[in-house]
Design a protein around this motif. Structure first.
Motif, PDB file in Angstrom:
ATOM      1  N   ASP A  44      29.880  28.505  45.453  1.00 15.81           N
ATOM      2  CA  ASP A  44      28.861  27.445  45.452  1.00 15.81           C
ATOM      3  C   ASP A  44      27.463  28.053  45.547  1.00 15.81           C
ATOM      4  N   ILE A  45      27.357  29.184  46.239  1.00 14.57           N
ATOM      5  CA  ILE A  45      26.061  29.849  46.366  1.00 14.57           C
ATOM      6  C   ILE A  45      25.836  30.797  45.183  1.00 14.57           C
ATOM      7  N   LEU A  46      26.839  31.617  44.878  1.00 19.96           N
ATOM      8  CA  LEU A  46      26.656  32.649  43.839  1.00 19.96           C
ATOM      9  C   LEU A  46      26.397  32.035  42.468  1.00 19.96           C
ATOM     10  N   ASP A  47      27.048  30.902  42.182  1.00 22.27           N
ATOM     11  CA  ASP A  47      26.877  30.307  40.836  1.00 22.27           C
ATOM     12  C   ASP A  47      25.444  29.852  40.586  1.00 22.27           C
ATOM     13  N   LYS A  48      24.691  29.669  41.667  1.00 24.83           N
ATOM     14  CA  LYS A  48      23.297  29.219  41.494  1.00 24.83           C
ATOM     15  C   LYS A  48      22.341  30.390  41.255  1.00 24.83           C
ATOM     16  N   LEU A  49      22.828  31.609  41.424  1.00 30.06           N
ATOM     17  CA  LEU A  49      21.956  32.775  41.208  1.00 30.06           C
ATOM     18  C   LEU A  49      21.993  33.128  39.726  1.00 30.06           C
ATOM     19  N   ASP A  50      20.831  33.022  39.072  1.00 29.84           N
ATOM     20  CA  ASP A  50      20.855  33.211  37.618  1.00 29.84           C
ATOM     21  C   ASP A  50      20.645  34.659  37.190  1.00 29.84           C
ATOM     22  N   PRO A  85      34.578  27.815  49.252  1.00 28.51           N
ATOM     23  CA  PRO A  85      35.198  28.043  50.564  1.00 28.51           C
ATOM     24  C   PRO A  85      36.413  27.148  50.829  1.00 28.51           C
ATOM     25  N   GLU A  86      36.342  25.891  50.411  1.00 26.38           N
ATOM     26  CA  GLU A  86      37.461  25.002  50.704  1.00 26.38           C
ATOM     27  C   GLU A  86      38.725  25.449  49.954  1.00 26.38           C
ATOM     28  N   VAL A  87      38.528  25.896  48.715  1.00 25.93           N
ATOM     29  CA  VAL A  87      39.669  26.351  47.907  1.00 25.93           C
ATOM     30  C   VAL A  87      40.239  27.640  48.523  1.00 25.93           C
ATOM     31  N   ARG A 119      29.176  21.932  54.297  1.00 26.41           N
ATOM     32  CA  ARG A 119      30.386  22.744  54.074  1.00 26.41           C
ATOM     33  C   ARG A 119      31.239  22.790  55.336  1.00 26.41           C
ATOM     34  N   ASP A 120      30.578  23.035  56.467  1.00 24.44           N
ATOM     35  CA  ASP A 120      31.334  23.178  57.710  1.00 24.44           C
ATOM     36  C   ASP A 120      31.949  21.851  58.145  1.00 24.44           C
TER      37      ASP A 120
END
Ligand SMILES: Cc1cc2nc3c(=O)[nH]c(=O)nc-3n(C[C@H](O)[C@H](O)[C@H](O)COP(=O)(O)OP(=O)(O)OC[C@H]3O[C@@H](n4cnc5c(N)ncnc54)[C@H](O)[C@@H]3O)c2cc1C
Length: 451
Positions: A44-50, A85-87, A119-120
């Motif tokens: 969720d975080i990494l996919d936003k880094l272009d 994270p949930e997966v 998330r938490d």
């Protein structure tokens, strides 16, 4: 899996990539179960880094490799996942069940960003369904949430009274070292042969490339007492090494905030105040999550920004014709760091001289700063724009030339980052200071004090 440990506790690293002085890890040890240390590369975080060459991903990866090595010294391992994270947690819970391992509890350092909070919350339900205790521990800050409030229990929105109360509330227990490293041993940590180990994924497998992290730009984790002793005199001069450069380590928890505070209390009152600013902005973000994306003072969202794209591009690339601004932006692009005094100048210049929405600058910093931290970044930007909780008044417009004369008077910083400064190749100023200043004040005034 050979001889599986039947019940384990997990310490899940997020903003605390270290085993020294780690309260969440200590909490896991206190369950008296073998402890497994885990990390998730969060899609969720990494996919936003272009940028596939994002320096921060290389930094995290490098720090995790070091940690893996440290844990191997105790016969243990780092359990690493990559995904949402949930997966990942669903998968891990299933895998451990199949292997006959019960997860007793998951221990984390609390994170106050809106994404992390959401998330938490959803993970808390997942853990609950499986009978796993989910324990959030304060580790990343000295005071959190409502630990330092006004007498009526409401959060402070002005720094000075907050800092006074912060100091008054502080006791040794708040910065005592957590003996987490001392607990690490082959007896207390899950052993490598007791779990199906997961390897650290390569950067390439996650869509990133290794960046040469010039050690000069990745500061030492050691807090130098002499830097703190002279901090008050040197902190505002970007050409000298007058600040700690600890922000990257405090952001990723590669240094404990309590260790930093212990040094601050010993060596520099002024520097300690900066650590209090950090707590302040974390608390503001926690209580006012809208301030990450909207003006803390809603009236400022009515400012008719000019948002001139050509001006914004000149600012981003360090070719505004204002040498201190350009030097700062080029330092940022080259190293992922910018000196605090210069951050204030470039941010003020963007919002006021160029009348550009602070969010554009905030997002640009978020892409490039190695130490990017949502709470401090949004706080710093809103301070500069005037829209923040305890911000510079809107009519205070930094004069970038006066700032240069005061804080880089021999132009050592400027010459370092803008080699063509002083030659015909250096551009003319893209806006005139006096005109831009008046335009900013008039524009702000038009929405803040309607006649
Ligand atoms: C527009 C703007 C954006 C900023 N964005 C960030 C950011 O994304 N991440 C970040 O860590 N800091 C940010 N800051 C704050 C500050 O510029 C950096 O923390 C500092 O420059 C880091 O250098 P240092 O570690 O040498 O700091 P030092 O001067 O040695 O200070 C020690 C520590 O105190 C904390 N600190 C210092 N100043 C501040 C401050 N004003 N607000 C909050 N914490 C502070 C940092 O953790 C820092 O490492 C921003 C400031 C501005 C004006």
């Amino acid at each position: 899996m050979k001889n599986p440990a039947s019940t384990i506790a997990i310490h899940w690293i997020r903003r605390d990539i270290r085993i020294e002085d780690n309260r969440s890890l200590l909490s896991a040890f206190q369950q008296d179960k073998p402890v497994l240390i885990a990390f998730i590369f969060d899609q969720d975080i990494l996919d936003k880094l272009d940028n596939p060459e994002d320096r921060r991903v290389t930094f995290i990866h490098r720090e995790l490799q070091k940690l893996q090595h440290q844990l191997e010294g105790f016969g243990s391992t780092l359990h690493v996942g990559y995904g949402k994270p949930e997966v990942v947690w669903n998968q891990w819970i299933r895998d451990f069940q199949l292997a006959g391992v019960q997860i007793d509890s998951v221990h984390v350092g609390r994170d106050y960003e809106p994404y992390a909070q959401a998330r938490d919350r959803s993970l808390a339900s997942l853990f609950d369904e499986h009978g796993i205790a989910f324990k959030g521990i304060k580790d990343h800050v000295i005071f959190e949430k409502s630990e330092v409030t006004k007498d009526d229990g409401l959060p402070y929105t002005v720094f000075t009274p907050y800092s006074k109360k912060w100091r008054k509330t502080l006791t040794e227990g708040h910065y005592a070292k957590a003996e987490s490293l001392e607990w690490c041993s082959s007896k207390t940590l899950v052993q490598r042969n007791e779990v199906n180990t997961t390897e650290l994924p390569s950067l390439e497998s996650m869509g990133f490339r290794q960046v040469d992290l010039v050690d000069q730009w990745v500061p030492s984790k050691k807090i130098q007492p002499q830097t703190l002793h002279s901090y008050g005199e040197k902190r505002d001069f970007p050409s000298v090494a007058g600040t700690s450069r600890l922000s990257l380590h405090l952001r990723f928890g590669t240094v404990s905030i309590r260790e930093a505070l212990r040094s601050g209390l010993r060596h520099s009152e002024k520097w300690t105040t900066e650590l209090i600013w950090r707590d302040f902005y974390q608390t503001i973000l926690y209580h006012f999550p809208h301030s990450a994306t909207d003006s803390f003072r809603p009236a400022y969202d009515a400012i008719p920004w000019d948002n001139n794209e050509a001006h914004f591009a000149a600012w981003c690339e360090g070719r505004t014709g204002y040498p201190l601004v350009d030097a700062g932006m080029r330092e940022l692009l080259a190293t992922g760091f910018m000196h605090n005094r210069v951050r204030m100048v470039v941010a003020s210049f963007l919002c006021k001289h160029l009348l550009t929405d602070w969010r554009w600058g905030e997002r640009f910093f978020a892409r490039h700063l190695l130490d990017f931290d949502l709470a401090s970044n949004a706080g710093g930007w809103q301070w500069a724009a005037g829209s923040g909780c305890d911000a510079a008044p809107y009519f205070r417009v930094f004069n970038p030339s006066a700032q240069l004369a005061k804080f880089d008077k021999d132009e050592a910083y400027v010459k370092r980052w803008v080699p063509e400064f002083g030659t015909a190749r250096y551009p003319e100023p893209i806006v005139d200071h006096a005109t831009a200043r008046l335009r900013a004040i008039d524009t702000y005034k038009s929405v803040l004090k309607p006649t």
